[in-house]
Design a protein around this motif. Structure first.
Motif, PDB file in Angstrom:
ATOM      1  N   THR A 275       0.955  -1.020   0.144  1.00 57.22           N
ATOM      2  CA  THR A 275      -0.054   0.082  -0.029  1.00 57.22           C
ATOM      3  C   THR A 275       0.850   1.321   0.108  1.00 57.22           C
ATOM      4  O   THR A 275       1.840   1.316   0.618  1.00 57.22           O
ATOM      5  N   THR A 289      -4.420   7.091  -2.474  1.00 61.19           N
ATOM      6  CA  THR A 289      -3.852   5.785  -2.234  1.00 61.19           C
ATOM      7  C   THR A 289      -3.626   4.910  -3.486  1.00 61.19           C
ATOM      8  O   THR A 289      -4.145   5.099  -4.591  1.00 61.19           O
ATOM      9  N   THR A 291      -1.022   0.989  -4.871  1.00 56.25           N
ATOM     10  CA  THR A 291      -0.288   0.084  -4.532  1.00 56.25           C
ATOM     11  C   THR A 291       1.033   0.019  -5.219  1.00 56.25           C
ATOM     12  O   THR A 291       1.029   0.775  -6.199  1.00 56.25           O
TER      13      THR A 291
END
Length: 375
Positions: A275, A289, A291
């Protein structure tokens, strides 16, 4: 962040001293140093590899538009910084020289096809003449052999055999001449390609196809979605197919990527799927946000450029490695222009307690983006 936590500790000491829980002594205030050392050893140093951070920016491709043919620009259709779709016309090159080349290639092809047809007819004619000459040769040989038997039996004179020999020699000469004519016709016709086409006809067709392709290349189209920037091309200018003289720069917006830089010492625990949180300068007060999509396995310092020289010495520095980031919401990428910069925090599987500190720091960075110009 260390200063912030230290100020909280000092404030707590002040309150406890006022409440007379702790003595107002030199030792009490010197405990602040111990607090700072503890923060460094148990939080901030492990945080560098447990939740590494680094600068991040949006990258995209910039395609150098180099035409496949040389010529003078007749019209520029593209406008600077105006969105274009793949296949939109960028500019045109004077097509007249290439149209003339197509006409010449068509005329050459017609001439070669006519010559090939004539050569085929000549080959058929000489082949027929060879067959006739061979038939006459067989007949002359048969008559010569028959008269030779008659001469042996005394039925006819040797003078008749001599005439037969002359006829046979003439027939042999006619066969040789016919074979030479067939060989010449075959040479004139030329070789054939693997698919059975006459070589010179196939060559003429290829030259025509090349001329038609060159004519098509006088119109230059957008290679993908994007826009032309820093447009200086105008009608009347001459463009070339040389790679070091591009006609314009085309910004490809079909694919934009987030690339973060992580120092080598902190990248050992970074893996795909972890993350991340991103604070962008163009979106102060917000967090994106995502990955980790990929850790690029090489840096620019690891590149060896092929040449005829020995490898030169250089100052070796620990360059950061690039990490490709995938946003959880891909539509956010459309709202940010290539070159937008920010800071990324990557939360690895190590030292999970430090993630809280990094989360606070990245949020403080996001808020400070309202005030700070640089990263």
């Amino acid at each position: 962040m260390i200063v912030f936590l230290t100020l909280i500790y000092v404030a707590a000491l002040f309150v406890l001293i006022k409440l007379k829980v702790l003595p107002n002594s030199k030792g009490t205030w010197l405990s602040t140093i111990v607090w700072v050392v503890v923060l460094f050893i148990f939080l901030f140093i492990p945080m560098q590899w447990g939740a590494p951070s680094g600068p991040v920016s949006i990258k995209t491709r910039v395609v150098q538009i180099v035409p496949n043919v040389n010529g003078q620009v007749t019209k520029v259709h593209a406008e600077a910084n105006v969105p274009l779709k793949q296949g939109d016309l960028l500019f045109e090159i004077d097509a007249e020289p290439f149209e003339i080349a197509v006409e010449l290639a068509e005329a050459s092809k017609a001439r070669v096809e006519a010559q090939a047809k004539q050569d085929i007819d000549n080959l058929k004619a000489t082949t027929a003449q060879l067959a006739q000459a061979q038939a006459k040769q067989v007949l002359a040989q048969s008559r010569f052999e028959d008269d030779a038997k008659l001469v042996d039996s005394g039925t006819v004179s040797e003078s008749r055999l001599e005439l037969r020999q002359a006829d046979l020699d003439a027939a042999n000469g006619a066969v040789a001449a016919a074979r030479a004519a067939v060989s010449k016709a075959e040479i004139e016709l030329g070789a054939v390609t693997n698919d059975g086409r006459i070589a010179k006809v196939a060559e003429a067709e290829a030259k025509l196809a090349q001329a038609e392709w060159n004519l098509e290349q006088t119109k230059i189209y957008a290679p993908s979605e994007g826009y032309v920037t820093n447009l200086a091309l105008a009608a009347g200018q001459r463009v070339t197919s040389l790679p070091f003289a591009p006609a314009m720069a085309f910004v490809d917006t079909g694919e934009k990527v987030f690339l973060a830089q992580i120092h080598q010492i902190y990248k050992r625990y970074v893996e795909p799927g972890q993350t991340v949180e991103i604070a962008m300068k163009t979106a102060p007060g917000q967090l994106f946000t995502g990955t980790v999509e990929q850790m690029l396995p090489v840096s620019s310092q690891g590149q060896a450029v092929g040449s005829g020289n020995l490898a030169p010495t250089q100052n070796i520095v620990a360059e950061p490695f690039l990490v490709r980031i995938k946003l959880d919401d891909p539509t956010l990428m459309d709202k940010m222009a290539p070159g937008s910069a920010g800071v990324v925090a990557i939360y690895t599987d190590r030292v999970g307690a430090t993630h809280v500190i990094r989360k606070v720091m990245i949020r403080m960075t996001s808020i400070m983006n309202y005030l700070r110009i640089g990263l």
